[in-house]
Design a protein around this motif. Structure first.
Motif, PDB file in Angstrom:
ATOM      1  N   GLU A   1       0.903  -1.372   0.390  1.00 55.08           N
ATOM      2  CA  GLU A   1       0.243  -0.242  -0.425  1.00 55.08           C
ATOM      3  C   GLU A   1       0.470   1.610  -0.090  1.00 55.08           C
ATOM      4  N   LYS A   2       2.471   1.250   0.060  1.00 55.28           N
ATOM      5  CA  LYS A   2       3.133   1.823  -0.210  1.00 55.28           C
ATOM      6  C   LYS A   2       2.892   3.311   1.340  1.00 55.28           C
ATOM      7  N   ARG A   3       2.391   3.074   2.421  1.00 56.01           N
ATOM      8  CA  ARG A   3       2.498   3.619   3.522  1.00 56.01           C
ATOM      9  C   ARG A   3       3.282   2.875   4.370  1.00 56.01           C
ATOM     10  N   PRO A   4       3.649   4.099   5.592  1.00 60.04           N
ATOM     11  CA  PRO A   4       4.360   3.721   6.512  1.00 60.04           C
ATOM     12  C   PRO A   4       4.007   2.597   7.084  1.00 60.04           C
ATOM     13  N   VAL A   5       4.661   1.469   7.577  1.00 61.56           N
ATOM     14  CA  VAL A   5       4.691   0.530   8.166  1.00 61.56           C
ATOM     15  C   VAL A   5       4.181   0.931  10.000  1.00 61.56           C
ATOM     16  N   ASP A   6       2.980   0.035  10.775  1.00 61.19           N
ATOM     17  CA  ASP A   6       2.690   0.827  11.941  1.00 61.19           C
ATOM     18  C   ASP A   6       2.985  -0.735  12.801  1.00 61.19           C
TER      19      ASP A   6
END
Length: 279
Positions: A268-273
């Motif tokens: 999703e090309k988002r920061p991992v959490d």
């Protein structure tokens, strides 16, 4: 692992491949991961085809050295293709029965056991599982533009066998831990300084330099080279047992929400959490 000694036509095998290119010339086998559109990331078929090529080079007495590289100038290999990874592993064939859906252990064992030196010609990114591949090759030549590093902990994965324990033999405990814990990238020159790379050359000279090194090996006594490789491997042979345990645990880890978070964030090309998994 033993194979019968036969000589095959590399071109015949190449005609049956989709993800890998294979050729044999002057006693040298060249194996190229041919998925440049995904930075030469491997899927299950890629790994299976690599094994076929390595075993053919093993069986062919006319071959004295193998070069492993990636197509194009951007990447050697960036590990497992995350688009082919699901909750049960790669290509949906993971789990306790199917491992992680890749014959990666078999590929690692084959590269280590083939009685002929394997030279990694790193033409770009050698990241994640691709970094492990070059580490377990006998020698590494890198283009000046090459970049090295690990990514597992960022995407919910790991290689707690040859990718860690053997890496520590190569670069030392402190540096190996840094590579895995921080997941940073290192230049070809930095990799050479830590003992991870044997030689650094301009991009346009990479294949010529690799072939020159392979040709020097081919000139040597094949029995002497084989026994030397076996001897070098003996000191770290116990790591294979660690690898088996690690891959079994990885198959189970891929079923968790924690692993899925890493994969989904990447796709999703988002920061991992990962914070919630510390609670």
């Amino acid at each position: 692992m033993e194979h019968t000694n036969t000589k095959s036509n590399g071109e015949e095998i190449n005609n049956q491949l989709t993800d890998v290119l294979y050729e044999k010339n002057n006693g040298i086998a060249k194996i190229t991961i041919n998925r440049p559109e995904v930075y030469n990331a491997f899927r299950a078929r890629t790994v299976s085809e690599l094994i076929v090529c390595f075993r053919d080079a093993w069986d062919d007495n006319s071959i004295g050295a193998v070069i492993l590289t990636g197509a194009g100038e951007k990447a050697f290999c960036t590990g497992g293709d995350q688009k082919n990874k699901g909750d049960d592993g790669y290509d949906g064939s993971g789990g306790l029965n199917g491992g992680i859906g890749l014959e990666i252990e078999a590929l690692h064992r084959t590269i280590r056991a083939i009685p002929k030196p394997v030279i990694a010609a790193v033409n770009g990114y050698a990241i994640g599982g691709g970094h492990v591949l070059h580490v377990i090759c006998d020698l590494t030549i890198a283009a000046e533009s090459a970049l090295f590093g690990q990514s597992g902990p960022k995407v919910g994965s790991y290689d707690a066998g040859l990718g860690t324990a053997y890496l520590a033999r190569v670069v030392g405990e402190k540096k190996a831990r840094e590579i895995w814990y921080l997941c940073e990238k290192y230049t070809a020159q930095e990799a050479k300084e830590m003992g991870l790379v044997n030689k650094v050359v301009p991009q346009e000279e990479l294949m010529a330099a690799s072939e020159e090194m392979a040709a020097k090996i081919v000139e040597k006594s094949p029995t002497a080279i084989k026994m030397l490789k076996y001897s070098f491997n003996a000191d770290s042979a116990n790591i294979e047992g660690i690898s088996q345990i690690a891959m079994a645990s990885l198959a189970m880890f891929y079923k968790t929400d924690e692993s899925a978070e890493g994969m989904n964030a990447f796709l999703e090309k988002r920061p991992v959490d990962f914070k919630k998994f510390r609670e």
